[in-house]
Design an enzyme around this catalytic site. Structure first.
Site, PDB file in Angstrom:
ATOM      1  N   CYS A 109       5.834   0.662  -9.927  1.00 10.36           N
ATOM      2  CA  CYS A 109       6.492   0.508  -8.624  1.00 10.36           C
ATOM      3  C   CYS A 109       7.377  -0.729  -8.605  1.00 10.36           C
ATOM      4  O   CYS A 109       7.291  -1.587  -9.466  1.00 10.36           O
ATOM      5  CB  CYS A 109       5.506   0.442  -7.462  1.00 10.36           C
ATOM      6  SG  CYS A 109       4.529   1.931  -7.251  1.00 10.36           S
ATOM      7  N   ARG A 148       8.635   4.123  -6.031  1.00 11.46           N
ATOM      8  CA  ARG A 148       7.220   4.467  -6.165  1.00 11.46           C
ATOM      9  C   ARG A 148       6.917   5.237  -7.431  1.00 11.46           C
ATOM     10  O   ARG A 148       7.617   6.186  -7.784  1.00 11.46           O
ATOM     11  CB  ARG A 148       6.795   5.305  -4.962  1.00 11.46           C
ATOM     12  CG  ARG A 148       5.331   5.682  -4.992  1.00 11.46           C
ATOM     13  CD  ARG A 148       4.902   6.312  -3.684  1.00 11.46           C
ATOM     14  NE  ARG A 148       3.473   6.556  -3.712  1.00 11.46           N
ATOM     15  CZ  ARG A 148       2.907   7.682  -3.342  1.00 11.46           C
ATOM     16  NH1 ARG A 148       3.630   8.661  -2.859  1.00 11.46           N
ATOM     17  NH2 ARG A 148       1.610   7.825  -3.417  1.00 11.46           N
ATOM     18  N   SER A 184       3.881   7.400  -8.190  1.00  8.93           N
ATOM     19  CA  SER A 184       2.793   7.980  -7.410  1.00  8.93           C
ATOM     20  C   SER A 184       1.509   8.053  -8.226  1.00  8.93           C
ATOM     21  O   SER A 184       1.457   8.745  -9.243  1.00  8.93           O
ATOM     22  CB  SER A 184       3.174   9.384  -6.936  1.00  8.93           C
ATOM     23  OG  SER A 184       4.333   9.327  -6.146  1.00  8.93           O
ATOM     24  N   ILE A 185       0.483   7.351  -7.742  1.00 13.33           N
ATOM     25  CA  ILE A 185      -0.824   7.373  -8.403  1.00 13.33           C
ATOM     26  C   ILE A 185      -1.911   7.712  -7.387  1.00 13.33           C
ATOM     27  O   ILE A 185      -2.714   8.595  -7.603  1.00 13.33           O
ATOM     28  CB  ILE A 185      -1.118   6.022  -9.095  1.00 13.33           C
ATOM     29  CG1 ILE A 185      -0.087   5.774 -10.210  1.00 13.33           C
ATOM     30  CG2 ILE A 185      -2.534   5.985  -9.662  1.00 13.33           C
ATOM     31  CD1 ILE A 185      -0.164   4.421 -10.856  1.00 13.33           C
ATOM     32  N   GLU A 236      -1.964  -2.524  -7.003  1.00 15.76           N
ATOM     33  CA  GLU A 236      -3.143  -1.736  -6.687  1.00 15.76           C
ATOM     34  C   GLU A 236      -4.166  -2.633  -6.004  1.00 15.76           C
ATOM     35  O   GLU A 236      -4.420  -3.751  -6.451  1.00 15.76           O
ATOM     36  CB  GLU A 236      -3.741  -1.152  -7.967  1.00 15.76           C
ATOM     37  CG  GLU A 236      -4.914  -0.256  -7.747  1.00 15.76           C
ATOM     38  CD  GLU A 236      -5.457   0.352  -9.031  1.00 15.76           C
ATOM     39  OE1 GLU A 236      -6.472   1.072  -8.930  1.00 15.76           O
ATOM     40  OE2 GLU A 236      -4.900   0.107 -10.106  1.00 15.76           O
TER      41      GLU A 236
END
Length: 182
Positions: free
Chosen positions: A2, A50, A52-53, A77
């Site tokens: 990101c 982004r 995406s996770i 995170e």
């Protein structure tokens, strides 16, 4: 990965330019190829790329609180977002995503600037509080996630995950400040 970027003008009457913000953010596409998002209001602009996770469908950034007075973009995170989210829900906060990003917004509402003490993770955060007209930037304690910034003559404040994003701003100086290399 990101990536985040942003523009803040100290003069309230100067509007943040979406086209410049988009250029600053799109140069970070390699950090976040899955999506992009923007928040622009008056003299503030936040951008995000982004990867995406978590919450693949609902985790689009920028993320806001219930009355859209607090906005956040973030890279990283939050490891304890599930536990922190459960606690914040018990305290009356309502979530519209399952993402770790939204925990940041509600933790800020609950704890003010002390919210950072409740986050366990690696992160670079840009949070806009529209009621107080304040921009808060923060990195994790170790500095794992990068966050560069530039204050241009106390008129324009720029920030991003990579310096090349700041260089996309037309008036951003590119020469070395000799005081910085002494």
């Amino acid at each position: 990965m990101c990536g985040i970027s942003g523009i803040f003008y100290f003069e309230n009457q100067r509007e943040a330019e979406i086209n410049i913000l988009m250029e600053m953010t799109r140069i970070l596409t390699h950090r976040g190829p899955d999506d992009e998002g923007y928040f622009v209001k008056n003299n503030i602009g936040l951008g995000q790329r982004r990867l995406s996770i978590i919450d693949l469908q609902g985790g689009k950034q920028p993320v806001h609180n219930e009355d859209k007075s607090v906005w956040v973009v973030f890279n990283g995170e939050i490891f304890n977002y599930i536990e922190l989210g459960e606690d914040l829900r018990k305290r009356g906060h309502h979530f519209y995503t399952q993402s770790d990003t939204e925990v940041i917004v509600h933790a800020y509402e609950e704890y003010g600037e002390g919210f950072l003490q409740h986050l366990n993770g690696q992160f670079a955060i840009a949070l806009w509080d529209d009621k107080n007209k304040s921009l808060l930037l923060a990195r994790d304690r170790v500095g794992i996630r990068p966050l560069f910034y530039s204050n241009l003559d106390n008129k324009t404040f720029l920030f991003a995950s990579e310096i090349k994003s700041i260089f996309k701003y037309p008036e951003s100086p590119r020469e070395i400040d000799p005081r910085g290399v002494e």
